[in-house]
Every structure is written in C-alpha cells, then in structure tokens.
Scaffold this active site. Structure first.
Site, PDB file in Angstrom:
ATOM      1  N   SER A 172     -10.512 -19.300  -8.669  1.00 34.50           N
ATOM      2  CA  SER A 172     -11.759 -18.899  -9.322  1.00 34.50           C
ATOM      3  C   SER A 172     -11.648 -19.137 -10.834  1.00 34.50           C
ATOM      4  O   SER A 172     -11.337 -20.253 -11.252  1.00 34.50           O
ATOM      5  CB  SER A 172     -12.082 -17.448  -8.981  1.00 34.50           C
ATOM      6  OG  SER A 172     -13.408 -17.130  -9.334  1.00 34.50           O
ATOM      7  N   ASP A 334     -17.878 -20.487   0.895  1.00 35.48           N
ATOM      8  CA  ASP A 334     -18.010 -20.002  -0.483  1.00 35.48           C
ATOM      9  C   ASP A 334     -19.455 -20.148  -0.969  1.00 35.48           C
ATOM     10  O   ASP A 334     -19.988 -21.252  -1.036  1.00 35.48           O
ATOM     11  CB  ASP A 334     -17.066 -20.789  -1.392  1.00 35.48           C
ATOM     12  CG  ASP A 334     -16.841 -20.134  -2.749  1.00 35.48           C
ATOM     13  OD1 ASP A 334     -17.688 -19.332  -3.186  1.00 35.48           O
ATOM     14  OD2 ASP A 334     -15.801 -20.427  -3.381  1.00 35.48           O
ATOM     15  N   HIS A 367     -16.016 -16.574  -0.966  1.00 37.17           N
ATOM     16  CA  HIS A 367     -15.239 -16.934  -2.153  1.00 37.17           C
ATOM     17  C   HIS A 367     -13.888 -16.226  -2.203  1.00 37.17           C
ATOM     18  O   HIS A 367     -12.888 -16.808  -2.622  1.00 37.17           O
ATOM     19  CB  HIS A 367     -16.062 -16.600  -3.403  1.00 37.17           C
ATOM     20  CG  HIS A 367     -15.377 -16.946  -4.689  1.00 37.17           C
ATOM     21  ND1 HIS A 367     -15.150 -18.246  -5.089  1.00 37.17           N
ATOM     22  CD2 HIS A 367     -14.864 -16.154  -5.672  1.00 37.17           C
ATOM     23  CE1 HIS A 367     -14.545 -18.253  -6.260  1.00 37.17           C
ATOM     24  NE2 HIS A 367     -14.345 -16.998  -6.639  1.00 37.17           N
TER      25      HIS A 367
END
Length: 390
Positions: A172, A334, A367
């Site tokens: 991320s 995601d 995610h």
C-alpha cells in the site's frame, strides 16, 4: 530504556529496550531506536529542522553492511513489524514473515523498518513540538510526499552506516515507498517488491481520501488542527476510518461474514444496527484510540501526491530501472488499488528495462489481503529472492 528515550548517534546501532521482544512464534528479536536527522529539505522546498526517525531492526548487519532488507509500512501502521506487542505501538503487521528461515530471513538479512515521516509513532510528525516553541506543529507541519519519506529513510540509514540495500519491500503506502526507493536511489537498491500499490494514484483513490479528510475537518473538535494533545476530532477520525475500511475490504467479505445480519435492536428503529454497521463503528473507534487526526490528513495527502513518473524524463526512468528486479503484487479483489493498476506498474517498469514480474494474491479479503493472506505473500517473496539472485 524505552524506545523513545534515546537517539542513535551517527553510525552507532544499539538496542534501546531491555526486553527485545522475541515473538513466541519464533520471530527474530526486535531492536528499536531513534535516529536524529539534520535539516531535511522537502520536495516542497521547505526545510524540516531537527527531525527524528523511529525504527525497528531485526537481525544483524554483516561486516560490509550490505545485507539490509528495508520494509516500508502502510498508512496507519508502524515500524513494529514483528514480535510481541510493544507499548504505544499497533500490533505487528508481518510477524509471520520476519525471522530465521522465514521469507525475510533474519539469519541472512538485517531487516529494517522506519516509522514514516508524518506518522505519530515516534518519527517527526504534526504531533511533534516545533523546536522554537515546543508547541505541536499541527497544521503548520509542512506537506510531505512519498519522496520526502524515502529521503528521510536514506539519511537515517546513512546515520546508521548503511549505504546499500539488498531489497525494499512494502504494501500500500509502503509499496509506494518501495518503488520510490528504486527510482530515487537506483545506485543503492537493486530490487524491490511493490505490493498492492500503483505507479500513481488514480482519481477515485484521491476522492476516497478527500472524503475522509473532510470528515475529520468537519468535526468541530478539529479546531483547524490546533486541538490539545490527546484530544481532537474523534468522531471525524472515526468516520474517516469507517470509509477507509470499506475500501480495504471487498463486498464478498461483507456478504460472507454478515450479509444482512442484525447486531442489535430492530433496524426499523434508529437504535437498531446491522452487523456491518457495528463492525465499521468498532474499526473507527479502535483507530481513534491509537492514531492522530492531523497525521491522518498529512499521510493521506502524501498518498494523493504519489506519481512515480512526475518530473522524471523517459531517459531518467530507463536509466533508473534498467536491469533492476521488480516484483509487483496485485490483489484480485482490491477496491482501493485495483489489480490492473499494479499490473500497469509492472508493465511500465518492464518497458523501461526492468526485470519486472507481476503476481496476484487470490483472495476475497480486498486491499488488506497483503496483511491477511500471508502464505501467498511468503511464497511470492521467496520466488522473487530466488529469481533475482538474493
């Protein structure tokens, strides 16, 4: 001695806590400390004076100090990657990957992770005092970028006597840092693994972040960012986290776990609550207890500003990426950074001469799968080490 009770002098590395915190699951011992930075020139042109960087280390440096694997954490994470719970820090986020004979093998590598600039867990951030006044920066803190975070880490590593990095890995916001390391310092890094992060932030992700920031700033307790230490826009930060959690999970997760189940009362009355609502409120309240609202504003803006190609010519990108090893890991479910964005990153790097590989985590977790489906991340990293000669 506590992790925030001392500063590491240039080139000196030492354990700053009496209990290094070995994990009962066999993870490596953790050593935490602070590094003092000189005046830090930011991408904006402003200088951040008297900054410090908190970090954690797992494993030992070799004689040539070139066995370093750098981990980069996500938005509300910290440098505490592995080991038992540490006072004042969130739980370890990749404990199963760090330790002897694990994917991040501390019998071979010295693993570092820095608390990123702008985060409230020990590094200089909006909660830090202005050197001249002793009052917290608040919204007078300068806007920071992913490139600023990487520059601060570079300086801190030099203070610790480290100039070469075997690999950089992050997920991320941490993945954005890993990519930026490869581009900003190609002479110091040969390989990086970018997990669940894009080449640049797309407008939908910026939109999600802006709604979260507006929730914080609309809370009367925000007071323009000048709230007293330990207080602030608790409701606004909680709502911001609730929205974020929707982007971190997939619809399938919500369907499988709760569908339309009721947590309490009757939803025909306002005191009634669906289970998914209860979950979101819990997540919001949990973050409020451990994170700072102004830091959330600054770090989410840093994500918005991420664009690996901005200000860089095609010639520069080819020079930086040619011959480098890059693993890009997407997640099929995601919502925040869809898999096609991570695959795009891999193609861009390959087109500029990198040995780029794309792999995908198969998961319904959305995610956050890079924090949940650890077995898949483990296998991908081990394959990447073998293929890149690490």
């Amino acid at each position: 001695m506590g992790w925030d009770d001392a500063v590491i002098n240039a080139g000196k590395l030492e354990n700053l806590q009496n209990d290094p915190g070995a994990s009962p699951s066999g993870a490596a011992e953790e050593f935490r400390g602070l590094v003092a930075l000189p005046g830090l020139m930011l991408q904006s042109g402003r200088t951040l004076p008297g900054a410090v960087h908190a970090y954690a280390r797992y494993g030992e440096l070799n004689e040539t100090r070139d066995n370093v694997v750098l981990l980069c954490h996500a938005l509300t994470g910290s440098h505490h990657v592995a080991g038992t719970d540490a006072p004042g820090l969130p739980g370890a986020w990749w404990d199963a990957l760090v330790g002897p004979h694990r994917a991040l093998d501390t019998s071979r590598y010295c693993v570092f992770c820095f608390n990123i600039l702008g985060s409230p867990y020990g590094s200089t951030s909006p909660v830090s005092p202005v050197p001249e006044t002793g009052v917290p920066y608040g919204m007078h803190f300068p806007v920071i970028t992913v490139r600023d975070m990487v520059e601060a880490q570079r300086i801190a590593l030099e203070q610790l006597g480290v100039r070469r990095i075997a690999a950089v890995v992050g997920g991320s916001l941490g993945g954005m840092q890993a990519l930026e390391w490869l581009l900003s310092h190609p002479d110091r890094v040969d390989r990086c693994a970018v997990v669940a992060a894009p080449w640049r932030l797309y407008p939908q992700a910026i939109a999600f972040n802006e709604v979260q920031r507006q929730a914080i700033m609309a809370d009367p307790a925000w007071q323009g960012g000048a709230y007293p230490p330990g207080e602030g826009p608790r409701k606004g930060l909680s709502v911001a986290r609730m929205l974020a959690m929707i982007t971190y999970r997939s619809e399938q997760v919500f369907v499988d776990r709760w569908m339309r189940s009721v947590a309490r009362g009757n939803p025909l009355e306002w005191e009634g609550q669906f289970q998914v609502e209860s979950y979101l409120h819990h997540q919001g309240e949990s973050l409020v207890r451990r994170f700072d609202a102004n830091c959330y504003l600054y770090l989410s803006r840093a994500m918005d500003l991420h664009d690996a190609g901005e200000g860089r010519s095609p010639e520069f990108l080819r020079s930086a990426l040619a011959g480098k090893h890059l693993l890009a890991v997407g997640i099929g479910s995601d919502l925040l950074f869809p898999n096609w964005q991570v695959e795009e990153l891999s193609r861009i790097a390959a087109d500029r001469g990198a040995h780029a590989t794309y792999e995908e985590i198969e998961s319904d977790h959305g995610h956050d799968a890079f924090l949940i489906d650890i077995d898949q991340v483990d296998e991908m990293l081990r394959r990447f080490w073998r293929s890149s000669g690490l």
